[in-house]
Design an enzyme around this catalytic site. Sequence first.
Site, PDB file in Angstrom:
ATOM      1  N   VAL A  44       0.845  -1.204   0.000  1.00 30.78           N
ATOM      2  CA  VAL A  44       0.000   0.000   0.000  1.00 30.78           C
ATOM      3  C   VAL A  44       0.878   1.252   0.000  1.00 30.78           C
ATOM      4  CG1 VAL A  44      -1.756   1.279   1.280  1.00 30.78           C
ATOM      5  CG2 VAL A  44      -1.894  -1.213   1.168  1.00 30.78           C
ATOM      6  N   CYS A  45       1.923   1.235   0.839  1.00 31.42           N
ATOM      7  CA  CYS A  45       2.832   2.392   0.915  1.00 31.42           C
ATOM      8  C   CYS A  45       3.472   2.666  -0.441  1.00 31.42           C
ATOM      9  CB  CYS A  45       3.946   2.131   1.928  1.00 31.42           C
ATOM     10  SG  CYS A  45       3.362   1.810   3.591  1.00 31.42           S
ATOM     11  N   THR A  46       3.789   1.626  -1.167  1.00 33.13           N
ATOM     12  CA  THR A  46       4.410   1.789  -2.484  1.00 33.13           C
ATOM     13  C   THR A  46       3.469   2.558  -3.406  1.00 33.13           C
ATOM     14  OG1 THR A  46       5.659  -0.240  -2.166  1.00 33.13           O
ATOM     15  CG2 THR A  46       5.381   0.499  -4.451  1.00 33.13           C
TER      16      THR A  46
END
Length: 211
Positions: A44-46
């Site tokens: 998700v952070c990516t």
Amino acid sequence: MALRLGDTAPDFTAQTTDGTISFHEWIGDSWAILFSHPKDFTPVCTTELGAFSRRKAEFDKRNAKLIGLSVDPVDSHKEWAKDIEETQGQALNFPVIGDPDRKVADLYDMIHPNASDTLTVRSVFIIGPDKKVKLTLTYPASTGRNVDEVIRVLDSLQLTASYQVSTPVDWKDGDDVIIAPAIPDDEAKTKFPKGFRTLKPYLRLTPQPNK
Ligand code: BEZ
């Protein structure tokens, strides 16, 4: 204690992917969006870092600087940045703080032990040029943020800092705004020359004054 709206955003010195910064000095006369990421090399952070980078020009236009944070070290962020560019089609174009000793995460209360002892939640702090906290948002690790919403609230914060108005539900830049109830009608007529509609004495709508 958790940071509250109107508090001075804690100052710190930290290593970032763009070198060492002193936070308040780095903010300067801009607005700042400080947002935490639970961990490097996570899906998700990516997607978030790719999406915020893709929209950076919109933050620049609003005199707002983006800065991410993850509790991994800067060398790890730099490796991860290669994956972000490869998978999101967009290079990381703003600094990400390396915070392996959790100094900044603790200052901003980004670790919520009942969610995770080791990872930060997804915090967003919007900080004004006066270094005061203007907005906080908190999402769990499992839910990615919405760039449109961050830009929308930034527009509202910047507008309401300059005019005696507030923004109604689902407002977006260009929509009508609400005149502060404390302003009497005769004063509102001069302050808002485009006119206003009175639905109730406390609910008066006027075209966005800076458009
Ligand atoms: C993610 O970015 O996908 C993620 C990070 C930490 C925990 C769960 C999801």
